[in-house]
Each structure stands twice: as C-alpha cells, then as structure tokens.
Scaffold this active site. Structure first.
Site, PDB file in Angstrom:
ATOM      1  CG  MET A   1      -1.655   1.298   1.425  1.00 35.56           C
ATOM      2  SD  MET A   1      -2.309   1.493   3.095  1.00 35.56           S
ATOM      3  CE  MET A   1      -3.707   0.426   3.026  1.00 35.56           C
ATOM      4  CG  LEU A   4       1.974  10.403   0.716  1.00 35.30           C
ATOM      5  CD1 LEU A   4       2.650  11.281  -0.330  1.00 35.30           C
ATOM      6  CD2 LEU A   4       1.290  11.271   1.756  1.00 35.30           C
ATOM      7  N   GLY A   5      -2.188   8.254   0.861  1.00 30.36           N
ATOM      8  CA  GLY A   5      -3.460   7.897   0.236  1.00 30.36           C
ATOM      9  C   GLY A   5      -4.348   9.115   0.044  1.00 30.36           C
ATOM     10  N   GLY A   7      -8.169  10.424   0.000  1.00 29.81           N
ATOM     11  CA  GLY A   7      -9.493  10.045   0.513  1.00 29.81           C
ATOM     12  C   GLY A   7     -10.594  10.683  -0.318  1.00 29.81           C
ATOM     13  CG  ASP A  32     -10.245   5.373   2.189  1.00 28.75           C
ATOM     14  OD1 ASP A  32     -10.053   4.209   2.586  1.00 28.75           O
ATOM     15  OD2 ASP A  32     -11.140   6.116   2.658  1.00 28.75           O
ATOM     16  CE1 TYR A  37     -16.773   7.964   3.625  1.00 27.28           C
ATOM     17  CE2 TYR A  37     -15.001   7.681   2.046  1.00 27.28           C
ATOM     18  CZ  TYR A  37     -15.450   7.709   3.346  1.00 27.28           C
ATOM     19  OH  TYR A  37     -14.554   7.484   4.369  1.00 27.28           O
ATOM     20  CE  LYS A  66     -12.975   3.690   4.582  1.00 23.79           C
ATOM     21  NZ  LYS A  66     -13.316   4.816   3.707  1.00 23.79           N
ATOM     22  CG  HIS A  99     -17.262   2.876   6.780  1.00 22.59           C
ATOM     23  ND1 HIS A  99     -17.671   3.499   5.629  1.00 22.59           N
ATOM     24  CD2 HIS A  99     -16.647   3.836   7.501  1.00 22.59           C
ATOM     25  CE1 HIS A  99     -17.306   4.768   5.655  1.00 22.59           C
ATOM     26  NE2 HIS A  99     -16.693   4.994   6.789  1.00 22.59           N
ATOM     27  CG  LEU A 200      -3.904  17.626   6.326  1.00 21.57           C
ATOM     28  CD1 LEU A 200      -4.223  18.362   5.032  1.00 21.57           C
ATOM     29  CD2 LEU A 200      -2.427  17.800   6.683  1.00 21.57           C
ATOM     30  NE  ARG A 249      -5.620  23.724   0.408  1.00 18.72           N
ATOM     31  CZ  ARG A 249      -6.625  24.104   1.169  1.00 18.72           C
ATOM     32  NH1 ARG A 249      -7.718  23.352   1.226  1.00 18.72           N
ATOM     33  NH2 ARG A 249      -6.547  25.210   1.859  1.00 18.72           N
ATOM     34  CG  ASN A 253      -2.092  17.881   0.796  1.00 21.64           C
ATOM     35  OD1 ASN A 253      -1.577  18.977   0.998  1.00 21.64           O
ATOM     36  ND2 ASN A 253      -3.321  17.606   1.162  1.00 21.64           N
TER      37      ASN A 253
HETATM   38  N1  LIG Z   1     -13.093   5.465   8.284  1.00 23.21           N
HETATM   39  C1  LIG Z   1     -13.777   6.559   8.523  1.00 23.21           C
HETATM   40  O1  LIG Z   1     -14.779   6.545   9.247  1.00 23.21           O
HETATM   41  C2  LIG Z   1     -13.323   7.843   7.919  1.00 23.21           C
HETATM   42  C3  LIG Z   1     -13.775   9.044   8.452  1.00 23.21           C
HETATM   43  C4  LIG Z   1     -13.329  10.222   7.874  1.00 23.21           C
HETATM   44  C5  LIG Z   1     -12.458  10.191   6.802  1.00 23.21           C
HETATM   45  N2  LIG Z   1     -12.066   8.996   6.267  1.00 23.21           N
HETATM   46  C6  LIG Z   1     -11.192   8.933   5.075  1.00 23.21           C
HETATM   47  O2  LIG Z   1     -10.048   9.700   5.283  1.00 23.21           O
HETATM   48  C7  LIG Z   1      -9.920  10.673   4.241  1.00 23.21           C
HETATM   49  C8  LIG Z   1      -9.170  11.849   4.775  1.00 23.21           C
HETATM   50  O3  LIG Z   1      -9.849  12.477   5.865  1.00 23.21           O
HETATM   51  P1  LIG Z   1      -9.936  14.039   5.956  1.00 23.21           P
HETATM   52  O4  LIG Z   1     -10.686  14.544   4.791  1.00 23.21           O
HETATM   53  O5  LIG Z   1     -10.407  14.406   7.293  1.00 23.21           O
HETATM   54  O6  LIG Z   1      -8.391  14.418   5.773  1.00 23.21           O
HETATM   55  P2  LIG Z   1      -7.574  15.739   5.977  1.00 23.21           P
HETATM   56  O7  LIG Z   1      -6.608  15.764   4.854  1.00 23.21           O
HETATM   57  O8  LIG Z   1      -7.102  15.798   7.392  1.00 23.21           O
HETATM   58  O9  LIG Z   1      -8.607  16.935   5.838  1.00 23.21           O
HETATM   59  C9  LIG Z   1      -9.050  17.373   4.579  1.00 23.21           C
HETATM   60  C10 LIG Z   1      -9.339  18.869   4.625  1.00 23.21           C
HETATM   61  O10 LIG Z   1      -8.165  19.586   4.943  1.00 23.21           O
HETATM   62  C11 LIG Z   1      -8.053  20.715   4.111  1.00 23.21           C
HETATM   63  N3  LIG Z   1      -6.785  20.620   3.370  1.00 23.21           N
HETATM   64  C12 LIG Z   1      -6.374  19.625   2.539  1.00 23.21           C
HETATM   65  N4  LIG Z   1      -5.144  19.873   2.080  1.00 23.21           N
HETATM   66  C13 LIG Z   1      -4.767  21.045   2.633  1.00 23.21           C
HETATM   67  C14 LIG Z   1      -3.603  21.838   2.539  1.00 23.21           C
HETATM   68  N5  LIG Z   1      -2.569  21.463   1.798  1.00 23.21           N
HETATM   69  N6  LIG Z   1      -3.551  22.993   3.246  1.00 23.21           N
HETATM   70  C15 LIG Z   1      -4.599  23.398   3.999  1.00 23.21           C
HETATM   71  N7  LIG Z   1      -5.723  22.693   4.128  1.00 23.21           N
HETATM   72  C16 LIG Z   1      -5.813  21.523   3.447  1.00 23.21           C
HETATM   73  C17 LIG Z   1      -9.261  20.721   3.194  1.00 23.21           C
HETATM   74  O11 LIG Z   1     -10.257  21.549   3.778  1.00 23.21           O
HETATM   75  P3  LIG Z   1     -10.923  22.737   2.941  1.00 23.21           P
HETATM   76  O12 LIG Z   1     -11.154  22.199   1.550  1.00 23.21           O
HETATM   77  O13 LIG Z   1     -12.164  23.022   3.715  1.00 23.21           O
HETATM   78  O14 LIG Z   1      -9.919  23.845   3.009  1.00 23.21           O
HETATM   79  C18 LIG Z   1      -9.772  19.322   3.256  1.00 23.21           C
HETATM   80  O15 LIG Z   1     -11.163  19.221   3.171  1.00 23.21           O
HETATM   81  C19 LIG Z   1     -11.347  10.899   3.769  1.00 23.21           C
HETATM   82  O16 LIG Z   1     -11.447  11.428   2.477  1.00 23.21           O
HETATM   83  C20 LIG Z   1     -11.866   9.481   3.828  1.00 23.21           C
HETATM   84  O17 LIG Z   1     -11.409   8.759   2.696  1.00 23.21           O
HETATM   85  C21 LIG Z   1     -12.477   7.831   6.828  1.00 23.21           C
END
Ligand SMILES: NC(=O)c1ccc[n+]([C@@H]2O[C@H](COP(=O)([O-])OP(=O)(O)OC[C@H]3O[C@@H](n4cnc5c(N)ncnc54)[C@H](OP(=O)(O)O)[C@@H]3O)[C@@H](O)[C@H]2O)c1
Length: 292
Positions: A1, A4-5, A7, A32, A37, A66, A99, A200, A249, A253
């Site tokens: 894997m 870096l994934g 989501g 992912d 979703y 999931k 999930h 993040l 972004r 990232n």
């Molecule tokens: N298993 C589960 O129950 C579960 C739950 C949640 C998530 N997930 C999975 O995990 C993935 C990642 O979670 P996450 O979306 O919370 O991840 P994250 O990367 O921590 O947060 C994403 C948010 O951060 C901001 N962002 C992204 N890149 C940035 C950068 N370079 N600089 C500043 N802000 C940045 C964006 O917000 P803005 O666009 O608002 O600026 C984006 O919506 C999801 O897509 C999903 O696949 C799983």
C-alpha cells in the site's frame, strides 16, 4: 500500500471527479472509497479516465472501499462488495474494510432511524460474524486484503485472536492531537498497517494547521503546515489518507519530505488531545462541528 493515500470523502459529485483526477495526476496511487460516500461511480469514472490518459496500469494503483453498517449481516457482505466493485468499475479491490464496528438495521437504507430519530442498530449480528463473511471474499481473486475501520484496540483484539485471515489494515482517525500510540504499537507488533485518516485534523480551523508548533517547524524547514503534518504521519510508521480538493493542494500534499528528528520529537510532545470524528463511538459518520 502506498503510504500516501487520497481520501474520497467529498459530497459534491463534480468535485469528487476533479479531485480524484487531480490526485492521480499529482502522483497519488492509493485511493480510499466507501459505499457510504455515495460517490463510488464518480471515483471509478475519474480513475478509469485518469489511468487511460496517463497510461497507468490498474496494478499500479491501490484501491480500498468499505462495507457499510447496514450490510453487516453475512449474507449481505458479498452483494455489497460486488455492488461497490461494479460502481468503481474495477475487477478487483486491493482492500475491503468493515467501515465501522456498528451494525445497523440490515437493508438498503444507510441511515435507518426510528420515529424518535434514533439510529436502529442490529443486535442480530456480531462483528465476528461479519468478519467471517469478509474472510470468505478473500481467495477468489477479487478481494486482495481485508481490514477494519473506526475500531478501538479493545474491539480489535477479539477479531484478531479469532480471525482465520488477520486484518491487514486498521483505518482510524489519527494526528498529533490523537496519536493512538497504543493501537499503533499493537499494529506494528502484528504487522498490521495503521492507516490514519484526518491527518490534517480535517482542515478544521482553529486546529492542527494553525498549531504554533506545526507552524514554527513549517517555517524552519521551508514546508507548509500540511506537509509537516503528513511527513510526521509517514515518519512515525503510518499510512495516511488526505483529501486535497484542488490540483495545487494535491501537488502540495504529495510533495512531502522527511523532517529532522528534533521536529518529530517536538510534535510528539504536543499535549493537546482532541477527537474530531465521533463515528467511533456511535457508528454514525461525521466530524464534530467546530469553528473552521
Ligand atoms: N473510516 C472513517 O470513518 C473515515 C472518516 C473520515 C475520513 N475517512 C477517510 O479519510 C480521508 C481523509 O480524511 P480528511 O478529509 O479528514 O483528511 P484531511 O486531509 O485531514 O482533511 C481534509 C481537509 O483539509 C483541508 N486541506 C487539505 N489539504 C490542505 C492543505 N494542503 N492545506 C490546507 N488545508 C488543506 C481541506 O479543507 P478545505 O477544503 O475546507 O480547506 C480538506 O477538506 C477521507 O477522504 C476518507 O477517505 C475515513
């Protein structure tokens, strides 16, 4: 894997397509997804187009999806898996996760509620029953690995002990405010991939991206706060999922590099503790609302 994934938890379907494609173009090879979703079709189309345009073989990407809570009954697992595969336009999945450990009333309603608005849970199936059905998916060539998500160490142990096929991956919320060190140590000892979501802090502001320790390190090493947080996650031995929504972004990232040891130690000394997503306590998805 690949560590870096990308989501795909993106509610807008047009944005799902563009962000998935941008992530692929930026270099992400790990995607992912989830039936919950409700955008597997759009992810599948974006991947199919992106792979063809960049001459990337299916084998060179890693795709996860999931099983949702309303499909925990063993007889519902294979049909749910096949439906996801079909929506994603794939012949096999690299990883299929349960999930959450919570079973909801079985059926096509993803969010079954009683007349008082309370979720209807399913007491007629255990997580071990669901895991057995997940094990049966492996070995036919369509499902390469299985794992769990939103699970605590206490819930993982009985599955791990009784499993014929041990979980390959555990996906949980993790970042410097929620390091989940005990679970991470267990995973390392057993050879399970610890896959961190919300690295993040889900982009919440105020939050991790504005944490003074993170900002100071970013300035010192000439990287952005997001790049510092993602590098920390990889260097402590986890894989991660991030959701950049724009091409810029996605490139930011993906473009991470190792932090010096003192920077890692400084981040490890951060004392703030905060869980941002309550799914782990209820099975109901969602980040806890706070100021952004
Ligand atoms: N298993 C589960 O129950 C579960 C739950 C949640 C998530 N997930 C999975 O995990 C993935 C990642 O979670 P996450 O979306 O919370 O991840 P994250 O990367 O921590 O947060 C994403 C948010 O951060 C901001 N962002 C992204 N890149 C940035 C950068 N370079 N600089 C500043 N802000 C940045 C964006 O917000 P803005 O666009 O608002 O600026 C984006 O919506 C999801 O897509 C999903 O696949 C799983």
């Amino acid at each position: 894997m690949p560590a870096l994934g990308f989501g795909t938890l993106i509610s807008d379907l047009t944005l799902t397509r563009t962000a998935t494609r941008d992530a692929l173009d930026a270099g992400f090879r790990h995607f992912d997804c989830a039936e919950r979703y409700r955008n597997e079709r759009e992810v599948g189309e974006a991947l199919q187009a992106g792979l063809a345009a960049n001459a990337i073989a299916r084998e060179n990407i890693f795709v996860t999806t999931k099983l949702w809570n309303s499909n925990h009954r063993p007889e519902r697992v294979e049909p749910a898996f096949e439906a996801s595969l079909d929506r994603l336009k794939l012949k096999y999945l690299d990883l299929y996760l349960i999930h959450t450990p919570y079973a909801f009333q079985p059926g096509d309603e993803q969010d079954p509620r009683d007349q008082n608005g309370n979720v209807i849970y399913d007491k007629g199936v255990t997580l071990v029953d669901t895991w057995r059905a997940m094990e049966n998916l492996v070995g036919h060539g369509k499902c390469r690995a299985i794992g769990l998500s939103d699970i605590s160490l206490g819930e993982l142990l009985p599955i791990y002990e009784s499993a014929r096929i041990k979980p390959a991956v555990v996906q949980v919320e993790s970042h410097p405010y929620l390091p989940e060190t005990e679970l991470l140590e267990f995973c390392k000892e057993k050879g399970i991939v610890f896959l961190a979501f919300a690295p993040l802090g889900h982009g919440m502001r105020p939050g991790l991206l504005e944490d003074p320790v993170i900002v100071a390190i970013a300035t010192r090493v000439g990287k952005t706060p997001a790049q510092v947080l993602l590098a920390w996650a990889v260097q402590r031995g986890t894989a991660l999922l991030t959701t950049p929504r724009t091409a810029a972004r996605a490139r930011e990232n993906f473009n991470i590099s190792p932090l010096p040891k003192e920077a890692l130690e400084e981040i490890n000394r951060i004392q703030t503790r905060q869980r941002l997503n309550s799914v782990v306590t209820t099975g109901i998805p969602g980040f806890i609302p706070q100021g952004r």
